[in-house]
Scaffold this motif. Sequence first.
Motif, mmCIF file in Angstrom:
data_model
loop_
_atom_site.group_PDB
_atom_site.id
_atom_site.type_symbol
_atom_site.label_atom_id
_atom_site.label_comp_id
_atom_site.label_asym_id
_atom_site.label_seq_id
_atom_site.Cartn_x
_atom_site.Cartn_y
_atom_site.Cartn_z
ATOM 1 N N LEU A 99 2.195 11.444 -2.612
ATOM 2 C CA LEU A 99 2.508 11.050 -1.230
ATOM 3 C C LEU A 99 1.253 11.043 -0.352
ATOM 4 O O LEU A 99 1.186 10.292 0.618
ATOM 5 N N LEU A 100 0.281 11.882 -0.686
ATOM 6 C CA LEU A 100 -0.979 11.882 0.070
ATOM 7 C C LEU A 100 -1.825 10.668 -0.278
ATOM 8 O O LEU A 100 -2.454 10.060 0.592
ATOM 9 N N ILE A 101 -1.855 10.310 -1.555
ATOM 10 C CA ILE A 101 -2.768 9.266 -2.020
ATOM 11 C C ILE A 101 -2.492 7.933 -1.332
ATOM 12 O O ILE A 101 -3.428 7.197 -0.988
ATOM 13 N N VAL A 102 -1.221 7.609 -1.107
ATOM 14 C CA VAL A 102 -0.893 6.292 -0.543
ATOM 15 C C VAL A 102 -1.464 6.119 0.864
ATOM 16 O O VAL A 102 -2.225 5.181 1.116
ATOM 17 N N PRO A 103 -1.138 7.003 1.846
ATOM 18 C CA PRO A 103 -1.727 6.797 3.182
ATOM 19 C C PRO A 103 -3.235 6.999 3.203
ATOM 20 O O PRO A 103 -3.948 6.332 3.966
ATOM 21 N N ILE A 123 -14.840 2.349 -0.929
ATOM 22 C CA ILE A 123 -14.885 2.723 -2.347
ATOM 23 C C ILE A 123 -15.277 4.189 -2.499
ATOM 24 O O ILE A 123 -14.701 4.929 -3.317
ATOM 25 N N ALA A 124 -16.255 4.658 -1.710
ATOM 26 C CA ALA A 124 -16.680 6.057 -1.795
ATOM 27 C C ALA A 124 -15.540 7.002 -1.443
ATOM 28 O O ALA A 124 -15.342 8.039 -2.095
ATOM 29 N N ALA A 125 -14.761 6.669 -0.413
ATOM 30 C CA ALA A 125 -13.668 7.543 0.006
ATOM 31 C C ALA A 125 -12.600 7.661 -1.075
ATOM 32 O O ALA A 125 -12.123 8.763 -1.384
ATOM 33 N N VAL A 126 -12.209 6.535 -1.676
ATOM 34 C CA VAL A 126 -11.169 6.613 -2.707
ATOM 35 C C VAL A 126 -11.716 7.206 -4.004
ATOM 36 O O VAL A 126 -10.972 7.832 -4.765
ATOM 37 N N LEU A 127 -13.022 7.057 -4.269
ATOM 38 C CA LEU A 127 -13.607 7.733 -5.426
ATOM 39 C C LEU A 127 -13.542 9.244 -5.260
ATOM 40 O O LEU A 127 -13.384 9.988 -6.246
ATOM 41 N N ALA A 128 -13.680 9.718 -4.011
ATOM 42 C CA ALA A 128 -13.541 11.155 -3.770
ATOM 43 C C ALA A 128 -12.149 11.631 -4.162
ATOM 44 O O ALA A 128 -11.989 12.714 -4.752
ATOM 45 N N LEU A 129 -11.120 10.836 -3.853
ATOM 46 C CA LEU A 129 -9.761 11.171 -4.284
ATOM 47 C C LEU A 129 -9.674 11.264 -5.806
ATOM 48 O O LEU A 129 -9.125 12.214 -6.362
ATOM 49 N N VAL A 130 -10.211 10.255 -6.464
ATOM 50 C CA VAL A 130 -10.095 10.173 -7.923
ATOM 51 C C VAL A 130 -10.839 11.314 -8.599
ATOM 52 O O VAL A 130 -10.308 11.995 -9.490
ATOM 53 N N PHE A 131 -12.087 11.550 -8.190
ATOM 54 C CA PHE A 131 -12.866 12.598 -8.843
ATOM 55 C C PHE A 131 -12.326 13.991 -8.529
ATOM 56 O O PHE A 131 -12.465 14.916 -9.337
ATOM 57 N N SER A 132 -11.720 14.156 -7.365
ATOM 58 C CA SER A 132 -11.090 15.444 -7.064
ATOM 59 C C SER A 132 -9.902 15.692 -7.981
ATOM 60 O O SER A 132 -9.640 16.825 -8.398
ATOM 61 N N TYR A 409 -0.324 5.807 -9.721
ATOM 62 C CA TYR A 409 -0.236 7.263 -9.863
ATOM 63 C C TYR A 409 1.144 7.671 -10.369
ATOM 64 O O TYR A 409 1.264 8.559 -11.240
ATOM 65 N N ALA A 410 2.201 7.039 -9.860
ATOM 66 C CA ALA A 410 3.552 7.354 -10.328
ATOM 67 C C ALA A 410 3.705 7.044 -11.813
ATOM 68 O O ALA A 410 4.303 7.828 -12.570
#
Length: 727
Positions: A99-103, A123-132, A409-410
Amino acid sequence: MPIPFASRLHAARRVLLSHYVANGAAAALGLLLISALVHLWLGSGAASAATVGAIVAIPPDMPAPRRGKLLHMLPAPLLALPLFLVVQRLHDEPWMLGLLIVPASFLAFLAMAWGKRGAPVAIAAVLALVFSMAVPAPAEGEGWRVALATTFHFGLGALLYQPWAALSNRLLNGRYRVQLIADVLLSLADLMRLQALQFTPVLSLGERDNPLMGALLLRQATLADQLQSARDIVLESPTSARQQRLAGMLLCALEMRDHLLASALDLEQLRRQPEQAGALERLRDELLAQAGVLERLADALLLGRKPEPQARPRLDLGALEEPAHAGFTPARLVRGLAYRIGHVQDEVGQLVALARGEREPDLALVRVYWQMFVSSTGWGWKPFWGLWRWRAAPLRHAMRAALAIGVGYAVSQLLPWREHAYWIVLTIIVVLRGSLAQTLERRNERVAGTLLGCLIASALLAADMPHWALLACVTLAQAVAHSFTLRRYLFTAVAATVLGLVQAHLLGAGGSTGFVLLERMADTLIGAGLAWAFAYVLPSWERQQIPALVARTLAAQMRHAREALALGQLQAVDNHPELAWRLARREAYDSLGALVQATARAWKEPRAVRPPLAPLERMQAHCYQLLAQLTAVKSMLLLRRGHLRGEDVHAPLQAAAQRIEAILSGQDMPAPPEHGADDGLAAEPLPALVETDLTPWLLRRLRLAEGLARQMRAEAGQVVAPLSEAA
C-alpha cells in the motif's frame, strides 16, 4: 556489407573516449571510494548499505555545467532517504508495504514533469524503494534500531556522493568540453555521409519521394539534442583561450548545420537530369571527403593531438560545366549547389584552424551564446503546477507506473518464491517508459540483457570471490550501467543485472545461486510482461500531443522566417550577432526535432490511434526545406550581400516575410504574382555570371519559400483536423 575490423576498432575507441564513458567511470570511482571509506570506518555491512546509497544517488550525475551541479543532484537523496526508512520499517508487513509503494511511486514519478532533469530523480527515488526491499528483514525486536542504522549508512553513502559528483564534474569539465565537441563533429560527419547518399541520379523521372528523408529528419532531431547538451557545458564561462576556441568550434558547427541543410536545395530536380550525374558524383565525393576531415578532427580532439591542417583545396567550380544559357538551367543549379557545399568546406576549414590555434574565435558571438543559449539550472514550480490536467503525459505516466508497480508487487507476493519480490518491481521501473515505442524497445533489451547478465553473475558468484573483489565487480558494473543508460540500453541491462545480483549477495539477501539466477530470469520476464501490458493503461498516445507540437512548429517557422528575412542585415556593414534570429533558429530546429521524434514513436503505436502520418511526414520534410531556403537567403545577406541590388530586394524581402507569416498563421492572403509551374528549372533572365548579381537567386528562394509555406500550412490542416474531430 560487413564493417571492416579497423572501423570497428575506431568506433570502439571513440566510445571509450566519449563523455558518457568518462562520466560512468567517474561515478564508479566515486562509488568505490565511498564503499572503501565506509568499509574501513564502519565495516562491511555498513559499506554494503552505503554502496546502495551511492548507487541511488548516481542516476542524476550526468555531464553538466559547473554552476548548479549540487542543486541538480540534491533532490534525489532527499526524496530517497525517507522512502528507504519507511520501507525498512514495513519489512514485516508486506501488504502494508504494498500500500505504501503505490502512492510513493506515483509521487516519485511526478518528477518526470521536469523532463530530462527530472527523470533521473524519479528513477533514484523508486530505486531507493527497491533496494530497501532487498535489505534482509531485521531480527524480531530490533526493527527500529536496525532500520535507523541501515538508513543512516544508506544516507551516508548517498550524501557522500554529492560532493564527489560536484568535484568530479568540475575536474572533468575541461575534458567534457572536448568530448562534447567531438561528439557533435562525429554526428555532423554521419549526417554529412547520409546527405551524400542523396547525390545519386534517379533513373525514373516519376520518382518524387526521397527514401532517405525519414533518416535525415531523425538525424537532425538527434543532432539538435546533442548541440543543446554541448551548449550547456561548452558555453558556460569560457574564460581560457582553449575554452574560447572550443566555444568558437561549437558555433562553427551550428553554422555548418545550416549550410549542410542548404546543400540539399535543388537536389531533387538535379537528380532527374542524367547529364548532371558526373557533377553530382563530384559533389558527393566532396561531402564524403569533408565528413572524413570532421572524423579525423574529432579523433584528434579525443586523443589530445593537434589536428592535421586542412590540406584539401576548395571545390573547383571550373571543373563544372559553365552554363551556356540564361535561366535556372541544370548546369547553373549545379554551380549554385557547389557554392553551398563550398560554404560547408569553409566551416570545416574554420573548425580545423580553431582546433590548431591558428584562428581566434568570435568572442562577441561567444558572449551572446553564453548569455542566452544555455539551459536553466534551476528547478522552479511551473512544471509541477502544469501537471494537473487529465491529458498531461507526466501525470498519466505517474499513475500508470504506480499501478503497474503495485500489481507487480502483488504478483510477487503470490509467487512460490518471495525472497526477491523486488525484482519484478525493478524490471517494471526500468522497462515502463512514457510511450509505447520506448517501452517496447526497453522490454526487448531488458530481457536479453538480463539473460546475459545472469550468466555473467552466475560465473562471478560461483567463483566464491572475496568481498573486495565483489565490490570491484559492482564498481565496474556500475560504470557500464551508468555510461550506456541513454546510449545503448542493452549494455546497461547486462551490467545492471550483474550489479543487482552481486549487490543482493553482498546485502545478505542471497540463497542458492542457481535458483536465484533462475528466479531472476523468471521475474524479469514477468516484470517485462506487466510493463508491456500497462503501457496500454492510461496511455499517452502521440496523437494527443501532435496538435500542440504542430502549432509550436508553425509558430517557430513563422518567427524564424520573420527574423531571417529582416532587412537589418542588408544595410549592415558587418555580421553583428543577430540575437533574435539565432534564438528563432534554435527554436525552429528544436520544435521540429520534437515533432520528428513524436512521429517516430507514433509508428510503433496501434494503427487505430496513430495520427495521420503521411501528411505529418510531408509537413516535416517541407519544414526542413523551408529552413534550407531561408538559410540560403540568410547566407546571401550575411556572406554575399555585396552581390545583391538593395533597391531590388528590399521590397520582396519585406513582402515575402509578411506573406509567409500570414500563410503559416492561417490568415487569408493574396497569392503572389503567378510564375507558372515552378519545377526549379524555369528559364528566367540572369546575367552571364552568377557571381556578378545574386538578386535573381534571392528572389527565386523567396518564391520557393512561399510555396513551401503554403504546402506546410495545408499539410498541418490535414494532420490537425482529423485529430480535432476525434477529440
